[in-house]
Design an enzyme around this catalytic site. Structure first.
Site, short mmCIF file in Angstrom:
data_model
loop_
_atom_site.label_atom_id
_atom_site.label_comp_id
_atom_site.label_asym_id
_atom_site.label_seq_id
_atom_site.Cartn_x
_atom_site.Cartn_y
_atom_site.Cartn_z
CD GLU A 86 -1.76 -2.39 1.54
OE1 GLU A 86 -0.58 -2.66 1.86
OE2 GLU A 86 -2.67 -3.24 1.58
CG HIS A 115 -10.85 -7.22 8.17
ND1 HIS A 115 -9.97 -7.75 9.08
CD2 HIS A 115 -10.28 -7.38 6.96
CE1 HIS A 115 -8.91 -8.24 8.44
NE2 HIS A 115 -9.07 -8.02 7.15
#
Lengths: 339, 331
Positions: A65, A134
């Protein structure tokens, strides 16, 4: 008499259609991220794009990322218009330097000389037992940093229109889409994850809240899932004779203060509902603005509903206990109006 | 000798300019910081990381770069900026915090952005590498033969961004060249204490890309390996990793007590000064003393003019602090 043709799309298809139309319109627009290629994005944000535009403009990335969000910054500085996906907003930790120190600040530190026309799209939200790493929304974490536009559309119509606006904006935009509002077959099936979406291109401005239900007794400000919950609660409350006005915030930065203040001046009561953590968050910001600018229009103290300051738990009853839903909103409004 | 004479002359003049710039900054930086050193006081407040001694890295590859090529640099950026042709007046004004600066005084010495020559730098170690990856990606997608160069210190080779960026650039075969300026210390920590391999250039093999190591701060060897790396990148043959053993004559920042190295270390390094070495080469090539003097004078004049421009420029009005958070031109 004319009939209105309603073209129904899921949230994810509306987003992907916006991206596809902008890719057709502007060759500088491209997409990169984990699994955005043949898979079409884990939450469908890039559905069909790879098949249509190929691997050069729809790029699967390694699990890096920092490198690919940083590369989006570098490409944007060169005049490209990258759309980069951070698969879950919860993964921000591994690349926050690029977002907080570079994406947000380069325009300012360059005295306005460097423009970063880029979109970072990312999936937010819980409600499906994916636990603490999450399930977050982290709205406030991103909205706190100057230099980032942060938007969070809640309907297929807005997902398309605001994505077009985000791509065309010359500033970096964090585009948050709610997983359960994508209308994916493998999650909860919600009526409001499907909606009317015109095929032709249109824009919905960034920074404008939307009064989705008018009422005179109380203002409820929500965002994404909490806005939908608020509408449902308002419909139930109407049976009891309470008319709630519901505002879909849509955009955290810029924040549409006027729409909120105008509503509060009419209803004199305010409830703010968030799927983010309570402390130092969106609910606190809006409560502070109303206290600063419309305190004497209020007949009652402001109420807030948000995730109490705990990580999102896994087990169904635990998660349902801490994420505000229709029942909690209804109870809070009753408390506010009938105290 | 493998360098065209014109290139060698450019390298010499640019190295002299860099050195004069940094030596001038040593003096200017202390204005207003006597008798008690206060980092926030004086003509130039804030941190100051100078690159005297590290000129070969910047000019050795800079000699192969064009205006359209992108350069990113870290917190010690002046040599990289000067070699890329950044506007010296506006750069110096930025360092002085003046409104005529590259960033209107909002960035300072670690955050210089010159879009005309596609130069940027930043204060977070290794963070500029991904930006260069993005510039290289943009060049490739636009079908241009432009390259992107990311300068980093040897300490940055241990940061995650280094690994992620080189892997990504290699997978996508991008025209990226990472130049590791090994000045032996990450602030105070010696390379041997922080890095598992003696040469970062060896790490190129982890990505299947070309790796080059330049010993002894050698500008000519830096020129030679850079020529190869830049040529390959322009031809679409993918990224490269160059490491150069270089010298940092000054502290990590001005005010660094430098307790981590012996007092005889810097004088020994200065004995091998790369500018002196390039000058000898030019003399060997038959360049007359008069021409060398003219190059030195031109460099001096450019530096003096830049500092004067910065001194004479106005400070921004305080209200400007609220501008440039967002680009509003489209609204």
């Amino acid at each position: 008499m004319s009939t209105v043709h309603r073209r129904l799309l899921t949230g994810n298809k509306a987003m992907a259609e916006a991206i596809a139309q902008e890719m057709e319109r502007d060759e500088n627009v491209f997409v990169m991220g984990e699994d955005v290629g043949a898979y079409g994005g884990i939450f469908g944000s890039a559905e069909g794009l790879h098949q249509r535009f190929g691997a050069e403009r729809v790029r699967d990335t390694p699990i890096s990322e920092t490198a690919f969000i940083g590369a989006a910054i570098g490409a944007a500085a060169e005049g490209m218009r990258p759309i980069v996906e951070l698969m879950f907003v919860d993964f921000f930790g591994v690349c926050m330097d690029q977002i907080y120190n570079h994406m947000a600040k380069i325009h300012y530190m360059s005295g306005g000389n460097v423009k970063l026309p880029m979109v970072l799209m990312t999936a937010v939200g819980g409600g499906y037992s994916d636990a603490a790493q999450h399930s977050q929304t982290l709205y406030a974490t991103f909205a706190h940093m100057p230099g980032l536009k942060v938007v969070a559309p809640a309907t297929p119509y807005d997902l398309k229109g605001m994505m077009v606006s985000a791509i065309r904006d010359d500033n970096p935009v964090i585009f948050m889409f709610h997983k359960t509002l994508q209308g994916l077959g493998w999650m909860d099936q919600l009526d409001y994850s499907v909606g009317h979406v015109p095929e032709e291109e249109y824009t919905v401005p960034l920074g404008k809240a939307n009064v989705v239900r008018e009422g005179k007794d109380v203002t409820i400000v929500g965002i994404q899932m909490t806005m939908h919950h608020a509408v449902e609660a308002a419909n139930q409350l109407a049976v009891e004779g309470i008319e709630a006005e519901v505002i879909d915030l849509r955009s955290l930065v810029p924040l549409d203060k006027e729409t909120i203040l105008n509503s509060v001046r009419k209803t004199h009561r305010l409830l703010v509902v968030d799927e983010d953590y309570r402390s130092y968050g969106m609910t606190a910001e809006i409560a502070a603005i109303v206290a600063e600018e419309a305190l004497y229009d209020l007949e009652d103290p402001i109420l807030r509903l948000a995730v109490p300051d705990v990580p999102i738990p896994y087990s169904r009853p635990l998660e349902q206990a801490i994420v505000p839903g229709v029942k909690e909103i209804r109870k809070a409004v009753e408390q506010l109006v009938r105290h | 000798m493998s360098i065209p004479l014109e290139k060698l002359k450019w390298m010499y003049e640019t190295m002299v300019k860099i050195r004069l710039y940094e030596e001038t900054m040593v003096q200017v930086y202390m204005e207003g910081k006597n008798p008690v050193f206060n980092i926030g006081a004086g003509t130039v407040p804030g941190e100051m990381h100078l690159a005297a001694g590290q000129e070969p890295a910047a000019v050795g590859i800079g000699a192969h770069l064009r205006k359209e090529d992108t350069v990113t640099a870290p917190h010690r950026p002046h040599h990289n900026a000067i070699a890329k042709g950044v506007d010296l007046n506006r750069m110096t004004a930025e360092i002085f915090g003046k409104e005529t600066g590259l960033g209107k005084g909002k960035g300072g010495h670690m955050h210089l952005f010159d879009t005309d020559v596609k130069f940027s730098c930043g204060g977070i170690v290794a963070a500029g590498i991904p930006h260069a990856v993005g510039a290289a990606l943009a060049a490739k997608m636009k079908g241009k033969d432009w390259v992107a160069v990311a300068f980093i210190g040897e300490g940055a080779a241990n940061a995650g961004a280094f690994h992620e960026s080189l892997n990504l650039a290699a997978v996508w075969k991008l025209p990226l060249i990472v130049v590791v300026e090994d000045n032996s210390y990450g602030i105070s920590v010696p390379k041997a204490v922080s890095t598992a391999v003696p040469f970062n250039a060896e790490r190129a093999s982890a990505y299947g890309i070309a790796g080059y190591y330049v010993r002894n701060n050698d500008p000519v060897e830096m020129y030679r390996v850079s020529e190869d790396a830049v040529k390959r990148a322009r031809l679409g043959e993918g990224p490269a990793l160059i490491e150069i053993e270089t010298y940092r004559y000054l502290g990590h920042f001005q005010g660094d007590p430098e307790v981590y190295r012996g007092r005889d270390e810097v004088p020994a390094l200065r004995e091998k000064d790369p500018i002196v070495r390039v000058k000898s080469l030019l003399v060997e090539e038959g360049v007359a003393q008069g021409e060398l003097n003219a190059m030195e004078t031109r460099a001096r004049r450019a530096v003096d003019e830049a500092y004067q421009f910065a001194r004479e420029s106005a400070y921004p009005h305080p209200g400007a602090a609220l501008e440039d958070v967002f680009d509003l031109s489209a609204q």
